[in-house]
Design a protein around this motif. Structure first.
Motif, PDB file in Angstrom:
ATOM      1  N   LEU A  45       0.834  -1.203   0.000  1.00  0.00           N
ATOM      2  CA  LEU A  45       0.000   0.000   0.000  1.00  0.00           C
ATOM      3  C   LEU A  45       0.868   1.252   0.000  1.00  0.00           C
ATOM      4  O   LEU A  45       0.559   2.249  -0.666  1.00  0.00           O
ATOM      5  CB  LEU A  45      -0.912  -0.037   1.229  1.00  0.00           C
ATOM      6  CG  LEU A  45      -1.785   1.188   1.500  1.00  0.00           C
ATOM      7  CD1 LEU A  45      -2.768   1.404   0.357  1.00  0.00           C
ATOM      8  CD2 LEU A  45      -2.544   1.011   2.814  1.00  0.00           C
ATOM      9  N   TRP A  46       1.962   1.210   0.745  1.00  0.00           N
ATOM     10  CA  TRP A  46       2.874   2.350   0.799  1.00  0.00           C
ATOM     11  C   TRP A  46       3.462   2.644  -0.582  1.00  0.00           C
ATOM     12  O   TRP A  46       3.575   3.803  -0.995  1.00  0.00           O
ATOM     13  CB  TRP A  46       3.980   2.040   1.805  1.00  0.00           C
ATOM     14  CG  TRP A  46       4.963   3.145   2.043  1.00  0.00           C
ATOM     15  CD1 TRP A  46       4.735   4.314   2.698  1.00  0.00           C
ATOM     16  CD2 TRP A  46       6.338   3.167   1.641  1.00  0.00           C
ATOM     17  NE1 TRP A  46       5.888   5.076   2.746  1.00  0.00           N
ATOM     18  CE2 TRP A  46       6.887   4.387   2.106  1.00  0.00           C
ATOM     19  CE3 TRP A  46       7.162   2.276   0.958  1.00  0.00           C
ATOM     20  CZ2 TRP A  46       8.209   4.738   1.884  1.00  0.00           C
ATOM     21  CZ3 TRP A  46       8.485   2.624   0.746  1.00  0.00           C
ATOM     22  CH2 TRP A  46       9.001   3.846   1.206  1.00  0.00           C
ATOM     23  N   PHE A  47       3.827   1.594  -1.331  1.00  0.00           N
ATOM     24  CA  PHE A  47       4.344   1.787  -2.688  1.00  0.00           C
ATOM     25  C   PHE A  47       3.250   2.234  -3.652  1.00  0.00           C
ATOM     26  O   PHE A  47       3.503   3.017  -4.582  1.00  0.00           O
ATOM     27  CB  PHE A  47       4.981   0.484  -3.201  1.00  0.00           C
ATOM     28  CG  PHE A  47       6.257   0.118  -2.514  1.00  0.00           C
ATOM     29  CD1 PHE A  47       7.446   0.769  -2.824  1.00  0.00           C
ATOM     30  CD2 PHE A  47       6.287  -0.872  -1.544  1.00  0.00           C
ATOM     31  CE1 PHE A  47       8.635   0.432  -2.193  1.00  0.00           C
ATOM     32  CE2 PHE A  47       7.471  -1.214  -0.903  1.00  0.00           C
ATOM     33  CZ  PHE A  47       8.649  -0.565  -1.224  1.00  0.00           C
ATOM     34  N   LEU A  76       2.521   9.789  16.221  1.00  0.00           N
ATOM     35  CA  LEU A  76       3.242   9.688  14.955  1.00  0.00           C
ATOM     36  C   LEU A  76       2.817  10.747  13.952  1.00  0.00           C
ATOM     37  O   LEU A  76       3.656  11.287  13.219  1.00  0.00           O
ATOM     38  CB  LEU A  76       3.052   8.292  14.355  1.00  0.00           C
ATOM     39  CG  LEU A  76       3.650   7.124  15.153  1.00  0.00           C
ATOM     40  CD1 LEU A  76       3.462   5.817  14.401  1.00  0.00           C
ATOM     41  CD2 LEU A  76       5.135   7.359  15.431  1.00  0.00           C
ATOM     42  N   LEU A  77       1.529  11.046  13.906  1.00  0.00           N
ATOM     43  CA  LEU A  77       1.031  11.962  12.873  1.00  0.00           C
ATOM     44  C   LEU A  77       1.079  13.423  13.316  1.00  0.00           C
ATOM     45  O   LEU A  77       1.434  14.294  12.518  1.00  0.00           O
ATOM     46  CB  LEU A  77      -0.403  11.577  12.485  1.00  0.00           C
ATOM     47  CG  LEU A  77      -0.572  10.189  11.859  1.00  0.00           C
ATOM     48  CD1 LEU A  77      -2.041   9.854  11.694  1.00  0.00           C
ATOM     49  CD2 LEU A  77       0.143  10.117  10.524  1.00  0.00           C
ATOM     50  N   ASP A  96       3.294   6.950   5.357  1.00  0.00           N
ATOM     51  CA  ASP A  96       4.358   6.361   6.168  1.00  0.00           C
ATOM     52  C   ASP A  96       3.788   5.698   7.423  1.00  0.00           C
ATOM     53  O   ASP A  96       4.317   4.696   7.903  1.00  0.00           O
ATOM     54  CB  ASP A  96       5.375   7.429   6.562  1.00  0.00           C
ATOM     55  CG  ASP A  96       6.210   7.905   5.376  1.00  0.00           C
ATOM     56  OD1 ASP A  96       6.239   7.196   4.348  1.00  0.00           O
ATOM     57  OD2 ASP A  96       6.817   8.993   5.472  1.00  0.00           O
ATOM     58  N   TYR A  97       2.708   6.269   7.951  1.00  0.00           N
ATOM     59  CA  TYR A  97       2.052   5.688   9.125  1.00  0.00           C
ATOM     60  C   TYR A  97       1.516   4.292   8.800  1.00  0.00           C
ATOM     61  O   TYR A  97       1.654   3.360   9.603  1.00  0.00           O
ATOM     62  CB  TYR A  97       0.924   6.610   9.567  1.00  0.00           C
ATOM     63  CG  TYR A  97       0.117   6.109  10.747  1.00  0.00           C
ATOM     64  CD1 TYR A  97       0.712   5.863  11.981  1.00  0.00           C
ATOM     65  CD2 TYR A  97      -1.252   5.894  10.637  1.00  0.00           C
ATOM     66  CE1 TYR A  97      -0.027   5.415  13.063  1.00  0.00           C
ATOM     67  CE2 TYR A  97      -2.003   5.458  11.707  1.00  0.00           C
ATOM     68  CZ  TYR A  97      -1.389   5.220  12.916  1.00  0.00           C
ATOM     69  OH  TYR A  97      -2.128   4.779  13.984  1.00  0.00           O
ATOM     70  N   LEU A 125       2.538   0.637  10.510  1.00  0.00           N
ATOM     71  CA  LEU A 125       1.574  -0.358  10.991  1.00  0.00           C
ATOM     72  C   LEU A 125       1.901  -1.751  10.444  1.00  0.00           C
ATOM     73  O   LEU A 125       1.843  -2.753  11.171  1.00  0.00           O
ATOM     74  CB  LEU A 125       0.156   0.032  10.579  1.00  0.00           C
ATOM     75  CG  LEU A 125      -0.471   1.246  11.265  1.00  0.00           C
ATOM     76  CD1 LEU A 125      -1.831   1.541  10.661  1.00  0.00           C
ATOM     77  CD2 LEU A 125      -0.602   1.012  12.769  1.00  0.00           C
ATOM     78  N   ALA A 126       2.248  -1.810   9.158  1.00  0.00           N
ATOM     79  CA  ALA A 126       2.568  -3.100   8.537  1.00  0.00           C
ATOM     80  C   ALA A 126       3.799  -3.731   9.161  1.00  0.00           C
ATOM     81  O   ALA A 126       3.848  -4.940   9.398  1.00  0.00           O
ATOM     82  CB  ALA A 126       2.749  -2.922   7.029  1.00  0.00           C
ATOM     83  N   LEU A 127       4.809  -2.909   9.440  1.00  0.00           N
ATOM     84  CA  LEU A 127       6.038  -3.424  10.051  1.00  0.00           C
ATOM     85  C   LEU A 127       5.808  -3.813  11.515  1.00  0.00           C
ATOM     86  O   LEU A 127       6.326  -4.824  11.988  1.00  0.00           O
ATOM     87  CB  LEU A 127       7.149  -2.379   9.952  1.00  0.00           C
ATOM     88  CG  LEU A 127       7.580  -2.018   8.520  1.00  0.00           C
ATOM     89  CD1 LEU A 127       8.613  -0.898   8.541  1.00  0.00           C
ATOM     90  CD2 LEU A 127       8.124  -3.238   7.790  1.00  0.00           C
TER      91      LEU A 127
END
Length: 623
Positions: A310-312, A393-394, A403-404, A408-410
């Motif tokens: 999703l980030w990409f 974070l935001l 990036d948030y 979350l994914a990591l």
């Protein structure tokens, strides 16, 4: 176990009224809550200066009762007959919504906020009884399908209630429409609850602790007594952490990345909700109608893989200011983002449904609702934590929303790794599931001959190095396998056998201490009420035939008289892990894919057990 679709439950009285009742409740909760938020933001019932304060206050007010009253609700659900309790709860909802209708028409914002707290209270009371009832009305092979339908119904109801609030708010007489709707859906929920069959109290003699603070501590202590159940609760709470994090950021994500259209907020919410519903329904197909923990790691891996993608995908978006949902859908550059959002939530459904079913199945009957109450408390705590993390974070660290989502994914990978390290059963079942759905297709019959509770010895012919894994994958109860130490300690498989609490054994000539220790462990496991599986041949077959059964089985039963269930494995001879045409794993395999069958025969009473007699029964099962 007969094959059936989970949707057949929707035609049964023991499930349909319950399903409709809980779905209507979730729909009405979100209709009321989101209508209130819209009235605060755009309806003129509060000043612009305090609308942000009231919006955040509303979110906290709704979730506060889950902290305070879920443990008390769990005790009530264990003490009372459940169908009557549900009807009382739905009657309370009708009363609250009738008062809410008056407040909506009067534009009384503080009255609406107080009633939102009461709606949270009503939902907190309903939560434990909702899930504690399922194991009483559903059989073991229906439990996953029932939970999948509930999860699907809940997320579709949340979506429907949210969208309905927006539609009604745009009507010219919005207050009248909203007031009438919340009452109407409360009436429908009460009517459907009247058809829920009786579900007996788990512990009628329970003395209720009405102190919410001490009971929160007591409830969490009870949940911690079963480590697998407690860590499943933690994992479910993490799912709600992830879900709340995504859903909370969709409006600002749409504003910053998608042109700011409110239609696209609805589109993202729809994709996420339908994804969870689809993943939940897929669980029963992948799990074979049983609580299959092997698909839980698949869910967590998928959540992270598509969360990272999703980030990409954000860099490839093709958007414009005020873009409509239809225009967004027509741009192929946006499909990857939509696919990622749908798949993150779909794998979330795969992740959470088996865990819900595990909690219901493995919790003690007497305090099941209280364990589910502990789940609700931690769910609420994690959702509050997700809001706090978002603020840090935001707002404070000024991370972008894209990036948030990557963070979350990591984080999901790290949390999953921790849970699986603490409960290796998840990893073991994952490996078994992969093996039985890639190299081998396993069919089975007669498994009803294996007792669902209490001790028993399973005896089976020995064909390959993966016999134990395949047997473990076909039956829901944990099985303690007794196997030759050369197999139990094989590189690559040793770790898995250790997690499965395998009992290594060898001949008394090779190691007399290990030989005696094995029998002591077998006796201890049987006395603890466990299933023990042995391969009486003592080694893998070298010609495909069933060899002589050693007399060790007779010693086991003489020391601990328990039933013995004969079983036969077929279809593994000639596979990569068998000794056909040479030592297993060292020769070129004839095939990598095999159809395997496992047949269990009627249990043999302890006084009838002989090694030769059991061998004859195994041979008979192979005819």
């Amino acid at each position: 176990m007969s094959e059936h679709s989970q949707f057949t439950l929707l035609a049964k009285r023991r499930f349909l009224p319950y399903f409709l009742t809980q779905a209507l409740g979730a729909f009405n909760d979100n209709l009321y809550k989101n209508a209130l938020l819209l009235m605060i933001a755009f309806g003129g019932i509060s000043s612009e200066e305090n609308s942000a304060l009231l919006t955040n206050l509303a979110a906290g007010i709704f979730i506060l009762p889950f902290f305070l009253f879920s443990p008390i609700a769990g005790q009530i659900a264990d003490k009372m007959e459940k169908s009557q309790l549900i009807r009382w709860v739905k009657g309370l909802e009708l009363l609250i919504m009738s008062l809410a209708a008056v407040s909506v028409l009067a534009g009384n914002v503080w009255g609406l906020m107080a009633l939102l707290f009461l709606m949270g209270l009503q939902s907190a009371i309903f939560g434990p009884v909702k899930f504690a009832l399922l194991p009483q009305h559903l059989s073991r092979d229906e439990l996953v399908g029932g939970n999948a339908l509930v999860e699907m119904g809940t997320f579709i109801a949340i979506l429907g209630g949210t969208i309905c609030a927006g539609v009604l708010f745009d009507f010219s007489n919005s207050s009248q429409w909203i007031a009438a709707s919340v009452v109407a859906f409360a009436v429908l929920g009460l009517l459907s609850s009247r058809f829920i069959p009786t579900a007996a109290a788990n512990d009628p003699g329970l003395t209720i602790n009405w102190n919410p603070f001490t009971e929160v501590v007591n409830t969490l202590k009870q949940a911690k007594q079963n480590r697998a159940v407690f860590l499943s609760i933690v994992a479910i709470s993490w799912f709600w952490f992830i879900g709340a994090s995504y859903l909370t950021q969709f409006p600002n994500f749409s504003k910053q990345y998608l042109g700011g259209s409110t239609q696209l907020v609805t589109l993202l919410l729809t994709l996420f909700s339908l994804g969870v519903a689809a993943g939940s329904l897929l669980c029963e197909r992948l799990s074979g109608h049983k609580v299959e923990l092997g698909i839980v790691p698949i869910g967590s891996i998928g959540m992270s893989v598509f969360g990272i993608d999703l980030w990409f995908a954000i860099d490839q978006l093709q958007v414009s200011d005020g873009m409509s949902a239809m225009a967004f859908l027509q741009a192929s550059a946006n499909w990857r983002l939509m696919m990622d959002i749908a798949l993150v939530s779909a794998f979330g459904g795969l992740f959470v449904v088996p865990l819900q079913a595990l909690i219901q199945q493995r919790s003690d009957d007497k305090n099941r609702a209280q364990i589910i109450a502990a789940n609700n408390v931690l769910n609420a705590l994690f959702m509050v934590a997700s809001a706090a993390l978002g603020i840090v974070l935001l707002a404070l660290l000024e991370l972008s929303i894209g990036d948030y989502f990557l963070v979350l994914a990591l984080m999901n990978l790290a949390v999953a790794a921790y849970v699986y390290a603490q409960v290796p059963e998840f990893v073991l079942r994952f490996c078994i599931w992969i093996l039985s759905h890639t190299m081998y297709r396993v069919s089975h019959k007669g498994l009803e001959n294996i007792p669902e509770e209490g001790p028993a010895v399973l005896v089976c012919n020995h064909v390959s190095y993966v016999d134990a894994l395949l047997i473990a994958g076909t039956y829901q109860r944990p099985i303690r396998f007794v196997m030759d130490k050369t197999i139990a300690q094989m590189p690559g498989l040793k770790t898995f056998f250790k997690y499965a609490k395998t009992i290594p054994i060898c001949s008394p000539k090779a190691d007399a201490d290990m030989y005696e220790t094995a029998f002591q462990r077998i006796k201890a496991e049987l006395e603890a009420g466990e299933l023990v599986c042995i391969f009486p041949e003592g080694k893998l077959t070298k010609d495909g035939d069933v060899d002589e059964f050693k007399k060790g089985i007779e010693r086991i039963i003489s020391e601990t008289p328990v039933p013995v269930v004969p079983m036969a494995l077929q279809g593994l001879w000639g596979s990569f892990f068998s000794h056909k045409d040479g030592h297993a794993l060292t020769t070129k395999p004839k095939r990598f894919w095999s159809k395997v069958s496992l047949t269990a025969g009627a249990a043999v009473t302890p006084d009838s057990v002989t090694a030769d007699g059991l061998r004859d029964k195994v041979l008979g099962l192979m005819q």
